[in-house]
Design an enzyme around this catalytic site. Structure first.
Site, PDB file in Angstrom:
ATOM      1  N   LYS A   1      -3.898  -2.347  16.121  1.00 37.03           N
ATOM      2  CA  LYS A   1      -4.610  -1.444  15.223  1.00 37.03           C
ATOM      3  C   LYS A   1      -5.750  -0.721  15.937  1.00 37.03           C
ATOM      4  O   LYS A   1      -6.112   0.400  15.558  1.00 37.03           O
ATOM      5  CB  LYS A   1      -5.126  -2.220  14.007  1.00 37.03           C
ATOM      6  CG  LYS A   1      -3.994  -2.857  13.181  1.00 37.03           C
ATOM      7  CD  LYS A   1      -3.062  -1.798  12.599  1.00 37.03           C
ATOM      8  CE  LYS A   1      -2.133  -2.365  11.539  1.00 37.03           C
ATOM      9  NZ  LYS A   1      -1.351  -1.337  10.858  1.00 37.03           N
TER      10      LYS A   1
ATOM     11  N   ASN B   1       2.175   4.243   7.704  1.00 40.15           N
ATOM     12  CA  ASN B   1       1.684   3.039   7.034  1.00 40.15           C
ATOM     13  C   ASN B   1       2.453   1.773   7.426  1.00 40.15           C
ATOM     14  O   ASN B   1       1.916   0.677   7.344  1.00 40.15           O
ATOM     15  CB  ASN B   1       1.790   3.293   5.526  1.00 40.15           C
ATOM     16  CG  ASN B   1       1.635   2.049   4.709  1.00 40.15           C
ATOM     17  OD1 ASN B   1       0.524   1.542   4.555  1.00 40.15           O
ATOM     18  ND2 ASN B   1       2.746   1.534   4.182  1.00 40.15           N
TER      19      ASN B   1
ATOM     20  N   ILE C   1       0.830  -1.209   0.000  1.00 37.77           N
ATOM     21  CA  ILE C   1       0.000   0.000   0.000  1.00 37.77           C
ATOM     22  C   ILE C   1       0.865   1.261   0.000  1.00 37.77           C
ATOM     23  O   ILE C   1       0.606   2.216  -0.746  1.00 37.77           O
ATOM     24  CB  ILE C   1      -0.951  -0.008   1.229  1.00 37.77           C
ATOM     25  CG1 ILE C   1      -1.923  -1.201   1.131  1.00 37.77           C
ATOM     26  CG2 ILE C   1      -1.722   1.314   1.328  1.00 37.77           C
ATOM     27  CD1 ILE C   1      -2.701  -1.492   2.419  1.00 37.77           C
TER      28      ILE C   1
ATOM     29  N   THR D   1      -1.333  -7.788  -0.918  1.00 37.67           N
ATOM     30  CA  THR D   1       0.009  -7.187  -0.810  1.00 37.67           C
ATOM     31  C   THR D   1       0.982  -8.248  -0.287  1.00 37.67           C
ATOM     32  O   THR D   1       0.558  -9.315   0.185  1.00 37.67           O
ATOM     33  CB  THR D   1       0.032  -5.997   0.187  1.00 37.67           C
ATOM     34  OG1 THR D   1      -0.052  -6.537   1.514  1.00 37.67           O
ATOM     35  CG2 THR D   1      -1.094  -5.011  -0.054  1.00 37.67           C
TER      36      THR D   1
ATOM     37  N   TYR E   1      -2.433  -8.488  16.537  1.00 33.84           N
ATOM     38  CA  TYR E   1      -2.506  -7.548  15.405  1.00 33.84           C
ATOM     39  C   TYR E   1      -3.699  -6.610  15.558  1.00 33.84           C
ATOM     40  O   TYR E   1      -3.572  -5.382  15.441  1.00 33.84           O
ATOM     41  CB  TYR E   1      -2.607  -8.341  14.100  1.00 33.84           C
ATOM     42  CG  TYR E   1      -2.701  -7.484  12.856  1.00 33.84           C
ATOM     43  CD1 TYR E   1      -1.653  -6.661  12.476  1.00 33.84           C
ATOM     44  CD2 TYR E   1      -3.850  -7.503  12.058  1.00 33.84           C
ATOM     45  CE1 TYR E   1      -1.742  -5.872  11.321  1.00 33.84           C
ATOM     46  CE2 TYR E   1      -3.940  -6.735  10.916  1.00 33.84           C
ATOM     47  CZ  TYR E   1      -2.882  -5.915  10.554  1.00 33.84           C
ATOM     48  OH  TYR E   1      -2.963  -5.137   9.424  1.00 33.84           O
TER      49      TYR E   1
HETATM   50  N1  NAP Z   1      -2.643  -6.082   3.256  1.00 31.75           N
HETATM   51  C1  NAP Z   1      -3.690  -6.144   4.077  1.00 31.75           C
HETATM   52  O1  NAP Z   1      -4.513  -7.061   3.983  1.00 31.75           O
HETATM   53  C2  NAP Z   1      -3.864  -5.089   5.129  1.00 31.75           C
HETATM   54  C3  NAP Z   1      -5.126  -5.005   5.754  1.00 31.75           C
HETATM   55  C4  NAP Z   1      -5.294  -4.044   6.746  1.00 31.75           C
HETATM   56  C5  NAP Z   1      -4.272  -3.211   7.096  1.00 31.75           C
HETATM   57  N2  NAP Z   1      -3.058  -3.322   6.472  1.00 31.75           N
HETATM   58  C6  NAP Z   1      -1.985  -2.421   6.896  1.00 31.75           C
HETATM   59  O2  NAP Z   1      -1.463  -1.742   5.795  1.00 31.75           O
HETATM   60  C7  NAP Z   1      -0.119  -1.341   6.091  1.00 31.75           C
HETATM   61  C8  NAP Z   1       0.749  -1.659   4.892  1.00 31.75           C
HETATM   62  O3  NAP Z   1       0.762  -3.047   4.723  1.00 31.75           O
HETATM   63  P1  NAP Z   1       0.823  -3.774   3.301  1.00 31.75           P
HETATM   64  O4  NAP Z   1      -0.330  -4.690   3.250  1.00 31.75           O
HETATM   65  O5  NAP Z   1       1.064  -2.806   2.238  1.00 31.75           O
HETATM   66  O6  NAP Z   1       2.096  -4.723   3.560  1.00 31.75           O
HETATM   67  P2  NAP Z   1       3.607  -4.699   3.050  1.00 31.75           P
HETATM   68  O7  NAP Z   1       3.634  -4.811   1.578  1.00 31.75           O
HETATM   69  O8  NAP Z   1       4.297  -5.727   3.855  1.00 31.75           O
HETATM   70  O9  NAP Z   1       4.103  -3.250   3.453  1.00 31.75           O
HETATM   71  C9  NAP Z   1       4.559  -2.957   4.748  1.00 31.75           C
HETATM   72  C10 NAP Z   1       5.589  -1.889   4.640  1.00 31.75           C
HETATM   73  O10 NAP Z   1       6.035  -1.578   5.972  1.00 31.75           O
HETATM   74  C11 NAP Z   1       7.445  -1.686   5.997  1.00 31.75           C
HETATM   75  N3  NAP Z   1       7.900  -2.054   7.321  1.00 31.75           N
HETATM   76  C12 NAP Z   1       7.604  -3.150   8.062  1.00 31.75           C
HETATM   77  N4  NAP Z   1       8.256  -3.111   9.221  1.00 31.75           N
HETATM   78  C13 NAP Z   1       8.990  -1.972   9.209  1.00 31.75           C
HETATM   79  C14 NAP Z   1       9.871  -1.362  10.119  1.00 31.75           C
HETATM   80  N5  NAP Z   1      10.163  -1.924  11.312  1.00 31.75           N
HETATM   81  N6  NAP Z   1      10.455  -0.185   9.768  1.00 31.75           N
HETATM   82  C15 NAP Z   1      10.192   0.389   8.570  1.00 31.75           C
HETATM   83  N7  NAP Z   1       9.360  -0.132   7.682  1.00 31.75           N
HETATM   84  C16 NAP Z   1       8.766  -1.304   8.002  1.00 31.75           C
HETATM   85  C17 NAP Z   1       7.771  -2.705   4.942  1.00 31.75           C
HETATM   86  O11 NAP Z   1       9.098  -2.530   4.497  1.00 31.75           O
HETATM   87  P3  NAP Z   1      10.243  -3.600   4.762  1.00 31.75           P
HETATM   88  O12 NAP Z   1       9.657  -4.934   4.463  1.00 31.75           O
HETATM   89  O13 NAP Z   1      11.307  -3.127   3.846  1.00 31.75           O
HETATM   90  O14 NAP Z   1      10.606  -3.408   6.184  1.00 31.75           O
HETATM   91  C18 NAP Z   1       6.806  -2.312   3.846  1.00 31.75           C
HETATM   92  O15 NAP Z   1       7.307  -1.224   3.117  1.00 31.75           O
HETATM   93  C19 NAP Z   1       0.278  -2.088   7.362  1.00 31.75           C
HETATM   94  O16 NAP Z   1       0.235  -1.205   8.470  1.00 31.75           O
HETATM   95  C20 NAP Z   1      -0.807  -3.145   7.495  1.00 31.75           C
HETATM   96  O17 NAP Z   1      -1.023  -3.519   8.824  1.00 31.75           O
HETATM   97  C21 NAP Z   1      -2.842  -4.239   5.491  1.00 31.75           C
END
Ligand code: NAP
Length: 244
Positions: free
Chosen positions: A154, A87, A18, A185, A150
């Site tokens: 949130k 994010n 995202i 994602t 988790y």
């Molecule tokens: N996908 C879903 O179904 C979903 C649903 C509800 C909410 N969300 C929320 O959406 C947000 C983005 O998630 P996404 O689904 O896009 O997943 P994603 O592709 O795994 O993206 C997560 C991002 O956060 C970074 N990250 C993780 N730990 C970190 C740290 N300690 N320091 C700096 N960066 C960090 C990751 O980078 P690195 O891997 O390089 O560290 C990546 O850029 C999250 O907060 C997640 O909880 C996602």
């Protein structure tokens, strides 16, 4: 008129998913974008994919020293910040009786303590008219097995968005949250559940996962003046999963 013309934007966790799609969309809308990440491989990939679109910086979203350093760097480079998209996040799933304490600590460190620290160190350099957007999750509204940690991180974030909205209103800074439903994602592979996430599709009225692009559009709405009379709100983008 572009929606973020000349705005300075920081997206934590913008190397994949995202945050990555938001970086591209926000840049298209005229923003000067910086994204962070923590994994060297995804950072490298993002550096080439976002070349000329966004600055990509290694910065752990849960480490105070990293956050303070980044705030100093952004202030030195741009003077101030307009949009903060908090994010970065991780998922750790398991039954309460089988999860270990380390997973709980790590989840709260990245998903809650990090955004709290980011508010502390970045909002003092934000301009009036600025917007903070949290990325929560629709899991924070339901009792779903395996999500005790988790979902709680949130829910804490949703609470923080409201408190911060109250504290920052006088500074002219709005604070809102995007609450995605299950979205396609890399986070699911990172947490080890992989394609198993698709089993929730039967519970989603629109019968598919969300896309990172759809979430980026909702984040843009909250980040831009399109949502200028909203603060303390959490908008749910979940294909109807928690509503219908
Ligand atoms: N996908 C879903 O179904 C979903 C649903 C509800 C909410 N969300 C929320 O959406 C947000 C983005 O998630 P996404 O689904 O896009 O997943 P994603 O592709 O795994 O993206 C997560 C991002 O956060 C970074 N990250 C993780 N730990 C970190 C740290 N300690 N320091 C700096 N960066 C960090 C990751 O980078 P690195 O891997 O390089 O560290 C990546 O850029 C999250 O907060 C997640 O909880 C996602």
């Amino acid at each position: 008129m572009k929606k973020l013309e000349n705005k300075t934007v920081l997206i934590t966790g913008g190397t994949t998913g995202i945050g990555f799609e938001a970086a591209k969309l926000f840049a298209l809308e005229g923003a000067k974008v910086t994204v962070t990440g923590s994994n060297p491989a995804t950072l490298d990939h993002a550096r080439s994919a976002l070349d000329g679109i966004a600055d990509v910086i290694a910065s752990d979203a849960g480490v105070s020293a990293d956050i303070e350093k980044l705030a100093r760097e952004i202030q030195a480079k741009y003077g101030a910040l307009d949009v903060l998209f908090l994010n970065a996040g991780i998922t750790r799933y398991g039954l309460i009786t089988s999860m270990d304490e380390a997973a709980l600590d790590e989840s709260f460190r990245v998903n809650f303590k990090g955004p709290w620290l980011a508010l502390k160190h970045f909002t003092p350099i934000m301009r009036r008219g600025g917007s903070v957007v949290f990325n929560t999750s629709c899991t924070n509204q339901q009792g779903t097995p395996y999500t005790s940690v988790y979902a709680a991180t949130k829910a804490a974030l949703r609470s923080l968005a409201r408190t911060a909205a109250a504290e920052l209103a006088e500074s002219g800074i709005r604070v809102n949250a995007l609450s995605p439903g299950p979205t396609d994602t890399p986070i699911h592979a990172k947490s080890g559940i992989g394609d198993a996430v698709r089993s929730v599709i039967s519970r989603i009225p629109l019968k598919r996962l969300g896309t990172a692009e759809e979430m980026a559009k909702a984040a843009l709405f909250l980040a831009s003046d399109d949502s200028s009379f909203m603060t303390g709100e959490e908008i749910v983008v979940d294909g109807g999963m928690t509503r219908v």
